[in-house]
Write a protein that holds these residues in place. Structure first.
Motif, mmCIF file in Angstrom:
data_model
loop_
_atom_site.group_PDB
_atom_site.id
_atom_site.type_symbol
_atom_site.label_atom_id
_atom_site.label_comp_id
_atom_site.label_asym_id
_atom_site.label_seq_id
_atom_site.Cartn_x
_atom_site.Cartn_y
_atom_site.Cartn_z
ATOM 1 N N GLU A 144 1.051 -1.370 -0.249
ATOM 2 C CA GLU A 144 0.053 -0.358 -0.039
ATOM 3 C C GLU A 144 0.785 1.284 0.082
ATOM 4 O OE1 GLU A 144 -2.818 0.033 -0.749
ATOM 5 O OE2 GLU A 144 -3.324 -2.353 0.027
ATOM 6 N N THR B 37 -15.078 20.439 3.480
ATOM 7 C CA THR B 37 -13.402 20.840 3.297
ATOM 8 C C THR B 37 -12.984 21.817 3.166
ATOM 9 O OG1 THR B 37 -12.756 20.228 0.954
ATOM 10 C CG2 THR B 37 -12.216 18.541 2.764
ATOM 11 N N ASP C 219 -6.418 18.073 6.073
ATOM 12 C CA ASP C 219 -6.476 17.490 7.018
ATOM 13 C C ASP C 219 -5.756 17.463 8.528
ATOM 14 O OD1 ASP C 219 -7.473 16.957 4.005
ATOM 15 O OD2 ASP C 219 -7.991 14.602 5.244
ATOM 16 N N LEU D 154 -3.016 10.244 8.663
ATOM 17 C CA LEU D 154 -2.075 10.085 7.251
ATOM 18 C C LEU D 154 -2.171 10.237 6.009
ATOM 19 C CD1 LEU D 154 -1.643 6.322 7.856
ATOM 20 C CD2 LEU D 154 -0.046 8.312 8.213
ATOM 21 N N ALA D 155 -3.291 11.965 5.543
ATOM 22 C CA ALA D 155 -3.502 13.072 4.566
ATOM 23 C C ALA D 155 -2.759 13.918 4.324
ATOM 24 C CB ALA D 155 -4.860 12.829 4.745
ATOM 25 N N ARG D 156 -2.884 14.412 3.597
ATOM 26 C CA ARG D 156 -2.241 15.543 3.870
ATOM 27 C C ARG D 156 -2.491 16.936 5.124
ATOM 28 N NH1 ARG D 156 -0.457 16.372 -1.846
ATOM 29 N NH2 ARG D 156 -0.936 15.316 -2.759
ATOM 30 N N ARG E 123 2.244 11.725 8.402
ATOM 31 C CA ARG E 123 3.578 12.061 7.227
ATOM 32 C C ARG E 123 4.443 12.606 7.955
ATOM 33 N NH1 ARG E 123 2.405 8.219 2.057
ATOM 34 N NH2 ARG E 123 -0.309 7.915 3.058
ATOM 35 N N LYS F 202 6.882 13.695 5.848
ATOM 36 C CA LYS F 202 6.324 14.957 4.525
ATOM 37 C C LYS F 202 5.244 16.224 5.705
ATOM 38 C CE LYS F 202 4.984 15.985 -0.192
ATOM 39 N NZ LYS F 202 4.706 15.282 -1.121
ATOM 40 N N PHE G 144 -9.038 6.805 6.335
ATOM 41 C CA PHE G 144 -9.644 6.168 5.060
ATOM 42 C C PHE G 144 -8.783 5.681 3.681
ATOM 43 C CE2 PHE G 144 -11.493 9.888 6.838
ATOM 44 C CZ PHE G 144 -12.092 9.184 7.490
ATOM 45 N N SER G 145 -7.460 4.932 4.539
ATOM 46 C CA SER G 145 -6.183 4.514 2.925
ATOM 47 C C SER G 145 -6.427 3.121 3.391
ATOM 48 C CB SER G 145 -5.285 5.587 3.093
ATOM 49 O OG SER G 145 -4.599 4.896 4.149
ATOM 50 N N PRO G 146 -6.332 2.558 2.711
ATOM 51 C CA PRO G 146 -5.681 0.965 2.645
ATOM 52 C C PRO G 146 -4.608 1.329 4.218
ATOM 53 C CG PRO G 146 -6.271 1.661 -0.025
ATOM 54 C CD PRO G 146 -5.821 2.738 1.762
ATOM 55 N N PHE G 147 -3.558 1.644 4.176
ATOM 56 C CA PHE G 147 -2.886 1.414 4.330
ATOM 57 C C PHE G 147 -2.685 2.066 5.473
ATOM 58 C CE2 PHE G 147 1.099 3.640 6.389
ATOM 59 C CZ PHE G 147 2.062 2.192 6.795
ATOM 60 N N TYR H 83 -11.124 3.222 9.158
ATOM 61 C CA TYR H 83 -10.625 1.476 8.871
ATOM 62 C C TYR H 83 -9.990 0.777 9.904
ATOM 63 C CZ TYR H 83 -12.896 4.286 5.089
ATOM 64 O OH TYR H 83 -13.631 4.626 4.271
ATOM 65 N N PRO I 37 -2.527 10.437 -0.501
ATOM 66 C CA PRO I 37 -4.118 9.323 0.449
ATOM 67 C C PRO I 37 -5.517 9.218 -0.263
ATOM 68 C CG PRO I 37 -2.649 10.551 1.444
ATOM 69 C CD PRO I 37 -2.695 11.375 0.245
ATOM 70 N N VAL J 257 -10.765 -0.223 -1.522
ATOM 71 C CA VAL J 257 -10.295 -0.513 -0.453
ATOM 72 C C VAL J 257 -10.092 -1.877 0.250
ATOM 73 C CG1 VAL J 257 -10.831 -0.322 3.034
ATOM 74 C CG2 VAL J 257 -10.046 1.763 0.706
ATOM 75 N N LEU K 96 6.171 8.499 9.963
ATOM 76 C CA LEU K 96 5.499 7.701 8.883
ATOM 77 C C LEU K 96 6.631 8.055 7.953
ATOM 78 C CD1 LEU K 96 4.950 5.176 7.230
ATOM 79 C CD2 LEU K 96 3.104 6.318 5.784
ATOM 80 N N THR L 179 8.307 7.000 4.664
ATOM 81 C CA THR L 179 8.149 6.911 3.768
ATOM 82 C C THR L 179 9.265 6.131 2.675
ATOM 83 O OG1 THR L 179 5.702 7.482 3.835
ATOM 84 C CG2 THR L 179 6.506 6.394 1.744
ATOM 85 N N LEU M 241 -15.356 17.328 7.101
ATOM 86 C CA LEU M 241 -14.911 16.772 7.376
ATOM 87 C C LEU M 241 -14.629 16.658 9.037
ATOM 88 C CD1 LEU M 241 -13.768 14.577 5.772
ATOM 89 C CD2 LEU M 241 -11.748 15.672 4.966
#
Lengths: 59, 590
Positions: A40, B288, B13, B8-10, B38, B40, B98-101, B119, A51, A58, B56, B58, B151
């Protein structure tokens, strides 16, 4: 940039194969989860580390 | 108590998560609150107190696999090492990403007694949405969906905390800059090119705001954008020249911030500086957009469609506290959604689904047709489940249930107003955990019963609005008939680049008749229009045949035949429809 993308795609393919094998033989556990996380992280990079994709892929 | 909040969004968020972190600290003052972002975007946590920040890494994790000799094992080792630093036995993990990771990470770091929201993953690796607020996000939030909550409020709902006004704010050290007061701050950039207002339009806007000092802000990458304003003496660029703490001070002392969906707008939420948000269809401003009091949104589908005059007039009205242009949308002072919005059918359905409000009355013919199909489908599913209860191996029942799964998105496509119901249903099915057949069966049965009840409530109140349908139908026909001759001529002259968009528009208009179920009118209870309904159904059959021929001819690049079909057959068919539609209306009125 293109090389980087190709490298990531190659890594992605190898990781997906390994994960599939692990899940088939040992089921989903910590090892498979770690590999899924790597997969991922790579996918996020291939999408310019955005992201905020729709939740649909998902599952 | 140790709580981990994952964002882990921008950085937009991240700023929107600050209030939830503060509300958590207020609600659980003894708790250790950890915040994962993140690497970054780590700088967007400057100014947060009472929170331990983790990043994180990356680049560090991916680094080994990007060497000349890619080393996946080394990457995995880096990830494992990093995971160990976080795997400390959390009492609660709140994943707001809301991300897979993030969902795999949440599951990995969870232990038996960890309270998890957001999630995560089931024991078999499939997505798990444990809480209702995250399920709401999955089903109803985002572009093309009908959520109306911001949000920031959704994050608070997931964390199960109540936000207060004081949860917004900057707690870091302010670094002020000497600036000429009073002034307006303008951010030219945006996180994505599609969100950016054209520079030539910004020039028009800023020229008209010459009575005020204007300071441009932005990141180093946006410096070239600011160069276009060098000739405007009242405009000064601070782009790429401010630290984050300075930026907070600059925004805090401004009379107004003008910008698209980007960091300065979110920073303004924490300094309570009013914002004029230039919003386009790549984002939902109600999700947003700005939060600060007296903020206003001007919206257009595309940046090029937002007139500089509207931006100027709105900015002037905001600066002088005068009446806003009617197109401008102001922040709501009521509780609930932060922006005033029309109470659409879909939003009312969402409120009914999630807050027990009353269901609205469907009046759109396509929606009514969809509700009937939804009722049929849920009845059929319950029948098949009853068969399966007796005979778990019934292949026919399983096949029918699979077909029902396929039918639901089709109903949503044909009746978009039912989208929220179908997305709610599909999300709830997704939430059924992997478990024994009995429990899965029971939960599935309950869900289809709920769907059946919803369809029954909607169908019993249905009141088709044929007047509106007739008006829209005639309007579409007028547009089609205007373009039809040009479209046929362009195909005849092999001007395909010109003809194809016209054909596409033609097909889009024709789809309206399909998606509004006009060919299904025969199944309504309108007795007075019966003869007309039968005629209509017959002509609809002819049209389908002609349309198939048209598509086949287009695929074979037989453009002369395409032109013939458009000019003679489709044209005649439409003329017949027009007569029927008018007659239908007349008989309805009678």
């Amino acid at each position: 940039m293109k090389d980087l993308e190709e490298q990531l795609k190659g890594a992605l393919q190898r990781l997906e194969t390994s994960t599939k094998k692990i899940v088939e033989t040992r089921g989903y556990g910590k090892d498979a989860a770690r590999l899924r996380m790597l997969i991922e992280i790579i996918k996020e990079q291939l999408k310019n580390e955005d992201p905020r994709h729709p939740a649909r892929p998902v599952r | 108590m140790k709580i981990l909040v994952i964002q882990l969004a921008r950085f937009g968020d991240i700023y929107l998560t600050w209030p939830t972190l503060r509300a958590l600290h207020r609600t659980y003052p003894e708790a250790e609150i950890h915040f994962l972002v993140r690497e970054k975007f780590n700088f967007a946590t400057d100014g947060l107190q009472n929170v331990q920040v983790h990043a994180l890494p990356t680049p560090k994790i991916l680094g080994p696999m990007l060497n000349d000799k890619p080393d996946l094992n080394a990457s995995e080792a880096e990830l494992t090492d990093w995971l160990k630093t976080l795997d400390v036995g959390w009492d609660a993990i709140l994943n707001l990403s809301f991300s897979p990771f993030s969902s795999f990470l949440t599951d990995f770091l969870s232990r038996e007694n960890t309270l998890v929201k957001g999630y995560t993953r089931h024991g078999d690796g499939f997505l798990n949405i444990p809480d209702d607020a995250s399920a709401y996000f999955y089903a109803q939030v985002g572009i093309g969906r009908d959520n109306r909550f911001h949000l920031a409020d959704v994050f608070a709902m997931i964390a199960d905390v109540e936000l207060q006004k004081t949860d917004w704010g900057f707690e870091g050290t302010r670094e002020s800059i000497e600036l000429e007061q009073p002034y307006v701050v303008v951010h030219l950039g945006a996180s994505q090119a599609e969100k950016r207002y054209p520079i030539k339009y910004f020039r028009k806007v800023l020229r008209e705001l010459s009575s005020r000092r204007v300071y441009l802000v932005g990141s180093k990458d946006e410096k070239t954008l600011a160069e276009s304003f060098a000739d405007l003496s009242h405009v000064k660029s601070l782009v790429g020249e401010t630290s984050l703490n300075q930026l907070f001070s600059v925004i805090e002392s401004a009379d107004l911030v003008i910008g698209a969906d980007s960091a300065p707008v979110h920073i303004a939420a924490h300094t309570n500086t009013k914002v004029l948000n230039l919003s386009f269809s790549t984002v939902n401003f109600w999700e947003t957009g700005p939060i600060s009091d007296r903020s206003v949104v001007v919206h257009a589908d595309q940046p090029e469609d937002l007139s500089p005059e509207l931006v100027v007039n709105t900015a002037r009205a905001m600066l002088s506290s005068q009446t806003l242009p009617k197109e401008a949308i102001s922040l709501s002072e009521n509780s609930g959604p932060r922006f005033k919005s029309e109470a659409s059918f879909c939003w009312k359905v969402i409120q009914a689904l999630y807050t027990q409000a009353d269901y609205p009355t469907p009046i759109d013919v396509a929606t009514i047709s969809g509700v009937k199909r939804l009722l049929e489908v849920s009845d059929m599913a319950l029948e098949q489940l009853a068969i399966l209860k007796q005979d778990l191996g019934s292949k026919t029942a399983l096949q029918i249930l699979t077909a029902i799964d396929d039918a639901l998105p089709q109903i949503a496509a044909a009746a978009p107003e039912l989208g929220p119901v179908i997305r709610w249903f599909e999300t709830e099915r997704l939430r059924i955990p992997p478990q024994d057949v009995v429990h899965t069966f029971k939960r599935t049965h309950e869900l289809f019963q709920n769907l059946q009840t919803i369809a029954q409530v909607l169908v019993q109140d249905a009141e088709p609005n044929f007047d509106e349908l007739q008006r829209q139908g005639l309007e579409r026909l007028r547009e089609i008939e205007t373009e039809l001759p040009n479209c046929a001529l362009s195909f005849r002259l092999y001007q395909t680049a010109k003809a194809e968009p016209m054909l596409q528009r033609l097909l889009n208009h024709l789809t309206f008749f399909d998606s509004n179920g006009l060919h299904h009118l025969g199944s309504t209870k309108v007795q007075s229009g019966q003869q007309v309904i039968q005629d209509w159904s017959r002509s609809y059959g002819d049209y389908r045949e002609i349309l198939n021929q048209l598509i086949a001819a287009f695929q074979k690049q037989d453009y002369v035949y395409v032109a013939d079909l458009i000019e003679y057959e489709i044209s005649e068919c439409l003329s017949h429809w027009r007569t029927q539609l008018v007659k239908f209306d007349t008989s309805m009125l009678a």
